[in-house]
Scaffold this motif. Structure first.
Motif, PDB file in Angstrom:
ATOM      1  N   SER A   1      33.141  39.732  38.579  1.00 22.36           N
ATOM      2  CA  SER A   1      33.734  40.951  38.022  1.00 22.36           C
ATOM      3  C   SER A   1      33.090  42.211  38.602  1.00 22.36           C
ATOM      4  CB  SER A   1      33.613  40.956  36.501  1.00 22.36           C
ATOM      5  OG  SER A   1      32.246  41.036  36.107  1.00 22.36           O
ATOM      6  N   LYS A   2      31.903  42.075  39.195  1.00 22.18           N
ATOM      7  CA  LYS A   2      31.208  43.220  39.775  1.00 22.18           C
ATOM      8  C   LYS A   2      31.636  43.504  41.210  1.00 22.18           C
ATOM      9  CE  LYS A   2      27.030  42.542  36.966  1.00 22.18           C
ATOM     10  NZ  LYS A   2      25.563  42.315  37.014  1.00 22.18           N
ATOM     11  N   LEU A   3      32.419  42.609  41.811  1.00 21.97           N
ATOM     12  CA  LEU A   3      32.834  42.794  43.194  1.00 21.97           C
ATOM     13  C   LEU A   3      33.971  43.806  43.291  1.00 21.97           C
ATOM     14  CD1 LEU A   3      32.774  39.084  44.449  1.00 21.97           C
ATOM     15  CD2 LEU A   3      30.947  40.791  44.519  1.00 21.97           C
ATOM     16  N   SER A   4      34.033  44.502  44.399  1.00 24.34           N
ATOM     17  CA  SER A   4      35.024  45.558  44.568  1.00 24.34           C
ATOM     18  C   SER A   4      36.422  45.033  44.822  1.00 24.34           C
ATOM     19  CB  SER A   4      34.609  46.464  45.738  1.00 24.34           C
ATOM     20  OG  SER A   4      34.705  45.754  46.976  1.00 24.34           O
ATOM     21  N   GLY A   5      36.518  43.834  45.370  1.00 25.47           N
ATOM     22  CA  GLY A   5      37.820  43.292  45.720  1.00 25.47           C
ATOM     23  C   GLY A   5      38.322  43.763  47.069  1.00 25.47           C
TER      24      GLY A   5
ATOM     25  N   GLU B   1      35.111  47.394  54.678  1.00 31.85           N
ATOM     26  CA  GLU B   1      35.387  48.661  54.005  1.00 31.85           C
ATOM     27  C   GLU B   1      34.273  49.067  53.041  1.00 31.85           C
ATOM     28  OE1 GLU B   1      39.179  48.694  52.142  1.00 31.85           O
ATOM     29  OE2 GLU B   1      40.231  47.833  53.885  1.00 31.85           O
ATOM     30  N   THR B   2      33.350  48.156  52.766  1.00 33.72           N
ATOM     31  CA  THR B   2      32.290  48.448  51.787  1.00 33.72           C
ATOM     32  C   THR B   2      30.914  48.573  52.421  1.00 33.72           C
ATOM     33  OG1 THR B   2      31.842  46.102  51.340  1.00 33.72           O
ATOM     34  CG2 THR B   2      33.603  47.150  50.058  1.00 33.72           C
ATOM     35  N   LEU B   3      30.831  48.455  53.744  1.00 35.52           N
ATOM     36  CA  LEU B   3      29.525  48.466  54.401  1.00 35.52           C
ATOM     37  C   LEU B   3      28.864  49.833  54.304  1.00 35.52           C
ATOM     38  CD1 LEU B   3      30.193  46.377  57.640  1.00 35.52           C
ATOM     39  CD2 LEU B   3      29.163  45.631  55.484  1.00 35.52           C
ATOM     40  N   GLU B   4      27.533  49.814  54.221  1.00 31.89           N
ATOM     41  CA  GLU B   4      26.724  51.023  54.186  1.00 31.89           C
ATOM     42  C   GLU B   4      25.395  50.731  54.860  1.00 31.89           C
ATOM     43  OE1 GLU B   4      24.642  50.806  49.836  1.00 31.89           O
ATOM     44  OE2 GLU B   4      26.823  51.210  49.866  1.00 31.89           O
TER      45      GLU B   4
ATOM     46  N   ASP C   1      28.886  44.627  47.543  1.00 36.36           N
ATOM     47  CA  ASP C   1      29.435  43.301  47.270  1.00 36.36           C
ATOM     48  C   ASP C   1      28.486  42.183  47.692  1.00 36.36           C
ATOM     49  OD1 ASP C   1      31.694  44.359  46.185  1.00 36.36           O
ATOM     50  OD2 ASP C   1      32.971  44.032  47.938  1.00 36.36           O
ATOM     51  N   LEU C   2      27.409  42.523  48.396  1.00 37.73           N
ATOM     52  CA  LEU C   2      26.394  41.540  48.783  1.00 37.73           C
ATOM     53  C   LEU C   2      25.122  41.740  47.971  1.00 37.73           C
ATOM     54  CD1 LEU C   2      26.852  41.526  52.675  1.00 37.73           C
ATOM     55  CD2 LEU C   2      27.771  39.909  50.994  1.00 37.73           C
ATOM     56  N   VAL C   3      25.285  42.202  46.740  1.00 37.62           N
ATOM     57  CA  VAL C   3      24.165  42.443  45.831  1.00 37.62           C
ATOM     58  C   VAL C   3      24.455  41.752  44.504  1.00 37.62           C
ATOM     59  CG1 VAL C   3      22.844  44.171  44.557  1.00 37.62           C
ATOM     60  CG2 VAL C   3      23.613  44.665  46.886  1.00 37.62           C
ATOM     61  N   GLU C   4      23.463  41.093  43.954  1.00 41.95           N
ATOM     62  CA  GLU C   4      23.565  40.508  42.612  1.00 41.95           C
ATOM     63  C   GLU C   4      22.339  40.927  41.825  1.00 41.95           C
ATOM     64  OE1 GLU C   4      25.776  38.095  39.827  1.00 41.95           O
ATOM     65  OE2 GLU C   4      26.258  38.864  41.834  1.00 41.95           O
ATOM     66  N   ASP C   5      22.575  41.645  40.718  1.00 38.63           N
ATOM     67  CA  ASP C   5      21.449  42.121  39.909  1.00 38.63           C
ATOM     68  C   ASP C   5      21.389  41.377  38.581  1.00 38.63           C
ATOM     69  OD1 ASP C   5      23.591  43.175  38.530  1.00 38.63           O
ATOM     70  OD2 ASP C   5      23.236  45.244  39.178  1.00 38.63           O
TER      71      ASP C   5
ATOM     72  N   ARG D   1      33.066  35.310  54.504  1.00 40.11           N
ATOM     73  CA  ARG D   1      32.949  34.163  53.594  1.00 40.11           C
ATOM     74  C   ARG D   1      31.554  33.556  53.659  1.00 40.11           C
ATOM     75  NH1 ARG D   1      38.012  32.438  55.825  1.00 40.11           N
ATOM     76  NH2 ARG D   1      36.863  30.789  56.917  1.00 40.11           N
ATOM     77  N   THR D   2      31.011  33.487  54.868  1.00 33.77           N
ATOM     78  CA  THR D   2      29.677  32.904  55.046  1.00 33.77           C
ATOM     79  C   THR D   2      28.624  33.712  54.306  1.00 33.77           C
ATOM     80  OG1 THR D   2      30.239  31.949  57.191  1.00 33.77           O
ATOM     81  CG2 THR D   2      27.909  32.303  56.732  1.00 33.77           C
ATOM     82  N   LEU D   3      28.667  35.011  54.410  1.00 37.69           N
ATOM     83  CA  LEU D   3      27.672  35.867  53.750  1.00 37.69           C
ATOM     84  C   LEU D   3      27.744  35.715  52.232  1.00 37.69           C
ATOM     85  CD1 LEU D   3      28.005  39.057  55.985  1.00 37.69           C
ATOM     86  CD2 LEU D   3      26.131  37.393  55.985  1.00 37.69           C
ATOM     87  N   HIS D   4      28.948  35.719  51.686  1.00 30.74           N
ATOM     88  CA  HIS D   4      29.099  35.527  50.241  1.00 30.74           C
ATOM     89  C   HIS D   4      28.584  34.144  49.822  1.00 30.74           C
ATOM     90  CE1 HIS D   4      31.137  39.169  48.954  1.00 30.74           C
ATOM     91  NE2 HIS D   4      31.957  39.089  50.002  1.00 30.74           N
TER      92      HIS D   4
END
Length: 659
Positions: free
Chosen positions: A13-17, A22-25, A43-47, A250-253
């Motif tokens: 639910s925390k992912l941008s979709g 488009e979400t890289l920084e 989207d590559l962060v889990e807190d 997909r691999t990174l997720h």
């Protein structure tokens, strides 16, 4: 690196979709390198993770060698260098393995010296310089490891060296930060000069990094893993002007998901390989030796056996399982007896070596595969130059596709344990007609017994090995499967009682237990997760039917005098526990034999003066058969079941029953 377990544990639910590009920084920690544009994404962060930093560090160390958890295309990773000198290289593992047994004997000393020389040479050839670590602002470099990723298919993918740098940072509380922040950073960099050198199984990246930030919390608000909250994030360095393909996304997720999932089951320990390391895995033979031999056997025999398969079952499962077991046995026998495959003894004539009786390795005493089933294991061992044979209660369709000299060593016979045969004929009676040839397991001295998923013969294995030669009980490997009593009747052994002392031991052999293993009292996720974690411990394993059968086999073997080892085999089966009896004793004895002539004399000397072992074996048989009306009652049950199994009636696996 595709994760082969796709269970999602992240909060989606925390992912941008949005697509990842488009979400890289820019990365907040690795941006200081002027020529390297490190990036990350929300989207590559889990807190909100409960794991203390030690858990994440422990897991990271475990995954250094067990890269196969992250990729189905990889066997493992071999450690080539560790700045802390803790993780062993393949050569160091081989040296430790070669020293098993009595290293004071001349033969053992010579073998150890030869192995040491080979190890030194291999170490020099395998020397790979680590990539120089870059400075990361605010972090201290704590460890550098170089590993080699080993693909499952070396003909398709090449190995790849990779340097792993570990960094740590502790930030004390301040006016803006009320609690201490502890940080752990792991950076992985492949040894490549361009993206074209990246193998298929590796992410198309110049570098990849995991960052774990943990903020210490109030001890009164502790979780299962400790007080505080952690955040795990992925950072990566793409190749210049390289787009982020869907496969890489997909691999990174998947990598992030796997790290979190495994952290849940990480148990901190002092093991150099990390807390997730199973002490029963690769504890008898180094992993790389078995896997390298398995790869060779798979390419040599796998395709033809699968193509010619005539059974109704799935060929790949049975073929590759038997090839994996064969690889284990080849490396086991290499250490025990100094026996090597035919092609290593005669590279110029390896195609015909297995067909000539004289070309079987004289250092090997021979094997028998009880409940040999489809005969694949016997076939490959004979082809590899190891003398032996196999038998089963029923001839299998597979046998007819094997070479004639192999078929001649596959016997349709039923095993009648000598105590049962004596009970049937002792009072003037005669053996019942079972419609097939029978034997009592009186194998040649020193024969190595293979009991692979042999069902009714599993618990009999150490007993038949002792009854065959009480003076020098035969070595064996048993791979348990379905649970049966000595009479052959299906049974469930109770979970073993672990006594606090020898005086607390109780006889549980007459108990029967038909209930399922204990289940958690509640159905909530926390209770289920706890039960799953417990099942991965010895105590949890032995609560299962399979674990109880394994322990029954071990205890009977120990009771009659065997030194027993258990090892998890790397085979495509959930029934993968190997119980090995007599390895260390036989290895010491074999290495102590100075000449082949003396070895042959000892082999032909027969079995004498084995009354103590025989008495122990008979006592165990009588006790275990008490549940079925004593030895005579158990013998009648065995004979009746044998008739039906030979005719193909009743349940039966690919390896047969009551053989």
């Amino acid at each position: 690196m595709k994760n082969h377990r796709n269970k999602t544990v992240r909060d989606v639910s925390k992912l941008s979709g949005k697509p990842l590009p488009e979400t890289l920084e820019p990365s907040s920690i690795l941006h200081s390198q002027p020529t390297e544009e490190w990036v990350t994404s929300r989207d590559l962060v889990e807190d909100g993770l409960p794991f203390i930093p030690e858990v994440m560090k422990d897991l990271t160390v475990f995954l250094l060698g067990n890269i196969n958890i992250n990729s189905t295309h990889l066997f493992r990773a071999d450690i080539l260098y560790d700045s802390q000198g803790v993780l062993s290289t393949p050569q160091q593992k081989e040296l430790s393995f070669a020293q098993t047994g009595d290293s004071t004997t001349p033969a053992a000393a010579a073998a150890t010296a030869a192995t040491t020389t080979t190890t030194i040479a291999a170490d020099a050839a395998d020397h790979v310089e680590p990539i120089v670590a870059k400075e990361v602002a605010g972090f201290d470099l704590t460890r550098t490891v170089v590993r080699r990723l080993i693909p499952r298919n070396p003909k398709l993918d090449r190995p790849l060296e990779q340097t792993c740098h570990f960094y740590e940072a502790d930030i004390a509380p301040s006016a803006s930060q009320k609690s201490q922040l502890r940080r752990f950073l792991a950076v992985y960099t492949p040894h490549v000069a361009s993206k074209e050198e990246i193998p298929f199984y590796h992410p198309l990246l110049r570098s990849l990094a995991y960052l774990y930030d943990f903020t210490d919390g109030d001890a009164t608000e502790s979780t299962d893993a400790g007080p505080g909250s952690g955040t795990l994030s992925l950072h990566f360095l793409p190749f210049p002007d390289e787009e982020i393909p869907t496969r890489l996304e997909r691999t990174l997720h998947s990598l992030l998901n796997t790290q979190i999932r495994l952290a849940r089951n990480t148990r901190l320990s002092d093991s150099p390989e990390g807390g997730n390391h199973n002490p029963s895995k690769d504890n008898v033979i180094p992993q790389h030796l078995v896997q390298n031999t398995y790869s060779r056997l798979k390419f040599k025999y796998g395709k033809d056996l699968c193509r010619d398969w005539v059974e109704d079952t799935e060929p790949t499962k049975h073929v590759f399982e038997d090839l994996a077991i064969t690889a284990f046995l080849i490396e086991l026998w290499r250490n025990m007896y100094g026996a090597v495959p035919a092609e290593e003894r005669n590279a110029d004539d390896s195609d015909g070596a297995q067909k000539d009786e004289e070309k079987y390795d004289p250092n090997f005493p021979g094997f028998v595969d009880v409940a040999c089933g489809n005969g694949v294991l016997v076939h490959v061992l004979l082809m590899e130059g190891y003398r032996g044979w196999g038998f089963d209660a029923r001839r299998r369709k597979t046998w007819k596709i094997l070479p004639e000299f192999v078929q001649a060593r596959l016997k349709e016979e039923i095993y009648i344990p000598k105590p049962f045969a004596d009970a049937m004929t002792g009072s003037g009676g005669k053996m019942p007609d079972l419609g097939v040839q029978t034997h009592q397991g009186l194998f040649e001295k020193d024969t190595f017994i293979i009991s692979n998923h042999a069902d009714e013969l599993t618990v009999w294995t150490p007993l038949m090995a002792t009854l065959a030669c009480p003076e020098s009980p035969l070595p064996f490997i048993a791979i348990p499967c379905c649970s049966h009593a000595l009479s052959g009747a299906k049974t469930r052994y109770p979970p073993p009682k672990m006594p606090k002392s020898s005086s607390d031991k109780t006889d549980d052999s007459l108990q029967r237990e038909d209930a399922d293993s204990e289940q958690p009292a509640t159905g909530d996720l926390k209770a289920l997760r706890k039960a799953k974690q417990e099942a991965q411990t010895d105590a949890g394993f032995y609560k299962s039917m399979y674990g109880s059968l394994t322990m029954k086999t071990i205890r009977i073997a120990e009771e009659i005098g065997y030194g027993v080892e258990k090892t998890l085999l790397r085979i495509p089966s959930t029934r993968n526990m190997g119980v090995i009896g007599g390895r260390k004793r036989v290895t010491m004895e074999w290495r102590a034999r100075p000449t082949q002539q003396q070895q042959q004399q000892a082999t032909s000397a027969g079995c004498n003066d084995g009354e103590p072992a025989l008495d122990k074996a008979m006592a165990a048989v009588q006790r275990e058969c008490a549940r079925d009306g004593g030895v005579e009652g158990a013998a009648r049950i065995w004979a009746e079941r044998a008739k039906g199994i030979h005719k193909g009636q009743g349940a039966g696996n690919q390896r047969g029953h009551l053989t």
